[in-house]
Design a protein around this motif. Structure first.
Motif, PDB file in Angstrom:
ATOM      1  N   UNK A  73       7.626   8.874 -12.269  1.00 43.13           N
ATOM      2  CA  UNK A  73       6.243   9.346 -12.160  1.00 43.13           C
ATOM      3  C   UNK A  73       5.995  10.178 -10.911  1.00 43.13           C
ATOM      4  N   UNK A  74       5.002  11.066 -10.998  1.00 43.31           N
ATOM      5  CA  UNK A  74       4.720  11.969  -9.888  1.00 43.31           C
ATOM      6  C   UNK A  74       4.162  11.254  -8.672  1.00 43.31           C
ATOM      7  N   UNK A  75       3.374  10.212  -8.891  1.00 42.41           N
ATOM      8  CA  UNK A  75       2.822   9.475  -7.741  1.00 42.41           C
ATOM      9  C   UNK A  75       3.943   8.846  -6.924  1.00 42.41           C
ATOM     10  N   UNK A  76       4.914   8.236  -7.609  1.00 38.81           N
ATOM     11  CA  UNK A  76       6.053   7.651  -6.899  1.00 38.81           C
ATOM     12  C   UNK A  76       6.932   8.715  -6.261  1.00 38.81           C
ATOM     13  N   UNK A  77       6.961   9.904  -6.855  1.00 35.99           N
ATOM     14  CA  UNK A  77       7.731  10.993  -6.244  1.00 35.99           C
ATOM     15  C   UNK A  77       7.101  11.389  -4.906  1.00 35.99           C
ATOM     16  N   UNK A  78       5.781  11.454  -4.864  1.00 35.65           N
ATOM     17  CA  UNK A  78       5.094  11.782  -3.606  1.00 35.65           C
ATOM     18  C   UNK A  78       5.363  10.688  -2.574  1.00 35.65           C
ATOM     19  N   UNK A  79       5.301   9.421  -3.015  1.00 38.43           N
ATOM     20  CA  UNK A  79       5.592   8.312  -2.107  1.00 38.43           C
ATOM     21  C   UNK A  79       7.019   8.399  -1.593  1.00 38.43           C
ATOM     22  N   UNK A  80       7.958   8.785  -2.466  1.00 38.58           N
ATOM     23  CA  UNK A  80       9.353   8.925  -2.051  1.00 38.58           C
ATOM     24  C   UNK A  80       9.513  10.060  -1.042  1.00 38.58           C
ATOM     25  N   UNK A  81       8.776  11.149  -1.234  1.00 35.51           N
ATOM     26  CA  UNK A  81       8.811  12.241  -0.264  1.00 35.51           C
ATOM     27  C   UNK A  81       8.337  11.757   1.109  1.00 35.51           C
ATOM     28  N   UNK A  82       7.273  10.963   1.112  1.00 35.09           N
ATOM     29  CA  UNK A  82       6.776  10.408   2.377  1.00 35.09           C
ATOM     30  C   UNK A  82       7.811   9.463   2.980  1.00 35.09           C
ATOM     31  N   UNK A  83       8.446   8.668   2.120  1.00 33.65           N
ATOM     32  CA  UNK A  83       9.472   7.744   2.599  1.00 33.65           C
ATOM     33  C   UNK A  83      10.636   8.491   3.240  1.00 33.65           C
ATOM     34  N   UNK A  84      11.019   9.629   2.676  1.00 38.24           N
ATOM     35  CA  UNK A  84      12.123  10.421   3.225  1.00 38.24           C
ATOM     36  C   UNK A  84      11.787  10.888   4.643  1.00 38.24           C
ATOM     37  N   UNK A  85      10.550  11.317   4.855  1.00 37.16           N
ATOM     38  CA  UNK A  85      10.133  11.754   6.192  1.00 37.16           C
ATOM     39  C   UNK A  85      10.137  10.586   7.173  1.00 37.16           C
ATOM     40  N   UNK A 133       3.322  -2.006  -8.395  1.00 35.98           N
ATOM     41  CA  UNK A 133       4.518  -1.686  -7.624  1.00 35.98           C
ATOM     42  C   UNK A 133       4.261  -0.487  -6.708  1.00 35.98           C
ATOM     43  N   UNK A 134       3.641   0.560  -7.245  1.00 29.04           N
ATOM     44  CA  UNK A 134       3.363   1.743  -6.440  1.00 29.04           C
ATOM     45  C   UNK A 134       2.456   1.441  -5.267  1.00 29.04           C
ATOM     46  N   UNK A 135       1.420   0.616  -5.501  1.00 27.07           N
ATOM     47  CA  UNK A 135       0.511   0.240  -4.427  1.00 27.07           C
ATOM     48  C   UNK A 135       1.226  -0.583  -3.368  1.00 27.07           C
ATOM     49  N   UNK A 136       2.109  -1.497  -3.808  1.00 29.06           N
ATOM     50  CA  UNK A 136       2.835  -2.337  -2.855  1.00 29.06           C
ATOM     51  C   UNK A 136       3.823  -1.502  -2.042  1.00 29.06           C
ATOM     52  N   UNK A 137       4.521  -0.583  -2.705  1.00 31.07           N
ATOM     53  CA  UNK A 137       5.462   0.286  -1.998  1.00 31.07           C
ATOM     54  C   UNK A 137       4.727   1.114  -0.957  1.00 31.07           C
ATOM     55  N   UNK A 138       3.567   1.631  -1.323  1.00 25.27           N
ATOM     56  CA  UNK A 138       2.764   2.436  -0.406  1.00 25.27           C
ATOM     57  C   UNK A 138       2.353   1.607   0.805  1.00 25.27           C
ATOM     58  N   UNK A 139       1.912   0.369   0.568  1.00 23.16           N
ATOM     59  CA  UNK A 139       1.474  -0.506   1.651  1.00 23.16           C
ATOM     60  C   UNK A 139       2.622  -0.863   2.581  1.00 23.16           C
ATOM     61  N   UNK A 140       3.785  -1.176   2.015  1.00 20.04           N
ATOM     62  CA  UNK A 140       4.926  -1.545   2.851  1.00 20.04           C
ATOM     63  C   UNK A 140       5.436  -0.350   3.653  1.00 20.04           C
ATOM     64  N   UNK A 141       5.342   0.856   3.070  1.00 19.55           N
ATOM     65  CA  UNK A 141       5.711   2.048   3.827  1.00 19.55           C
ATOM     66  C   UNK A 141       4.773   2.255   5.005  1.00 19.55           C
ATOM     67  N   UNK A 142       3.483   2.020   4.800  1.00 14.57           N
ATOM     68  CA  UNK A 142       2.512   2.122   5.894  1.00 14.57           C
ATOM     69  C   UNK A 142       2.902   1.188   7.036  1.00 14.57           C
ATOM     70  N   UNK A 143       3.224  -0.073   6.676  1.00 16.33           N
ATOM     71  CA  UNK A 143       3.570  -1.068   7.691  1.00 16.33           C
ATOM     72  C   UNK A 143       4.836  -0.661   8.445  1.00 16.33           C
ATOM     73  N   UNK A 144       5.835  -0.178   7.714  1.00 17.79           N
ATOM     74  CA  UNK A 144       7.092   0.220   8.358  1.00 17.79           C
ATOM     75  C   UNK A 144       6.888   1.464   9.218  1.00 17.79           C
ATOM     76  N   UNK A 145       6.052   2.389   8.747  1.00 14.48           N
ATOM     77  CA  UNK A 145       5.752   3.613   9.499  1.00 14.48           C
ATOM     78  C   UNK A 145       5.142   3.252  10.855  1.00 14.48           C
ATOM     79  N   UNK A 146       4.196   2.331  10.851  1.00 19.39           N
ATOM     80  CA  UNK A 146       3.549   1.907  12.086  1.00 19.39           C
ATOM     81  C   UNK A 146       4.554   1.222  13.012  1.00 19.39           C
ATOM     82  N   UNK A 147       5.392   0.343  12.456  1.00 22.58           N
ATOM     83  CA  UNK A 147       6.403  -0.339  13.256  1.00 22.58           C
ATOM     84  C   UNK A 147       7.366   0.671  13.885  1.00 22.58           C
ATOM     85  N   UNK A 148       7.766   1.671  13.108  1.00 22.84           N
ATOM     86  CA  UNK A 148       8.702   2.678  13.608  1.00 22.84           C
ATOM     87  C   UNK A 148       8.076   3.480  14.751  1.00 22.84           C
TER      88      UNK A 148
END
Length: 245
Positions: A73-85, A133-148
């Protein structure tokens, strides 16, 4: 005696198309690292570190992928792009000198990751592909982004170890939910929570810039920590009251 058939349950894996999406994301990450190597002189250490972090992220996605969901799905693709950064920024943590020399590039990368944070939700709503799943992945990425970002500030000497309280708070909340199970209940959608998250990331990113110095950086970071503590306290009170009903 009738013959009994033993059925061995195979582990559930995402569809091959999903695995291909993750592979494409890994290739994209390596191309970004190669670009940084050629244009900015990034050390070759960036390749294995970025690859290792991305493999760990891919493993988490594969492990948590919803059974029966065939399309990425496109929403998860955008999330994956953010994850790559975010993975790319994480791979820079062992390279403080490189970060100092290219602070504007680091800031621009973090800003792009932050901007994409609102895009994936918009795409999911427009395409009617919202998922837990998409909402949870987005939330966990937010948390990891802040930690990083907190780790990056500490490594750069822009803040003391106390700033790690911002990055660790989400994980402390999850750990507490293992003891007090009422903390593990689902929270309603909150624009307050999302706004404070954006505030955290924006403040951490801004403090990475070389012209943001103490005491103003410490004041801004202390305010962010205070807002985060208030937000978590409000969520805790809400969950406690709901569990007590």
């Amino acid at each position: 005696m009738s013959e009994q058939r033993i059925v061995v349950r195979q582990p559930m894996w995402p569809a091959s198309s999903v695995l291909m999406e993750l592979l494409a994301g890994g290739i994209g990450l390596m191309l970004l690292v190669a670009l940084l190597h050629l244009v900015c002189g990034a050390p070759t250490l960036l390749y294995p570190v970025a690859g290792g972090v991305y493999l760990a992220l891919s493993g988490i996605i594969v492990h948590g992928w919803p059974e029966g969901q065939q399309r990425f799905g496109w929403a998860n693709r955008v999330t994956l792009m953010r994850a790559i950064l975010i993975v790319l920024l994480t791979a820079m943590l062992p390279l403080p000198a490189f970060i100092n020399e290219h602070h504007l590039m680091v800031f621009a990368t973090a800003l792009t990751a932050l901007a994409l944070d609102g895009v994936d939700g918009w795409v999911a709503r427009r395409s009617h592909t919202e998922s837990r799943f998409g909402a949870r992945l987005d939330m966990e990425l937010d948390a990891f982004f802040i930690l990083m970002l907190c780790l990056m500030l500490v490594i750069q000497g822009k803040a003391g170890a106390w700033i790690m309280a911002i990055g660790a708070m989400r994980y402390a909340f999850v750990a507490a939910a293992r003891v007090w199970h009422w903390l593990d209940e689902e929270l309603p959608v909150s624009y307050r929570r999302k706004t404070i998250c954006v505030w955290q990331v924006s403040t951490l990113m801004t403090c990475l810039l070389p012209w943001v110095t103490t005491p103003w950086s410490n004041l801004a970071l202390a305010l962010s920590l205070l807002l985060l503590m208030i937000s978590f306290a409000m969520d805790t009170v809400y969950l406690y009251r709901r569990a007590a009903v």
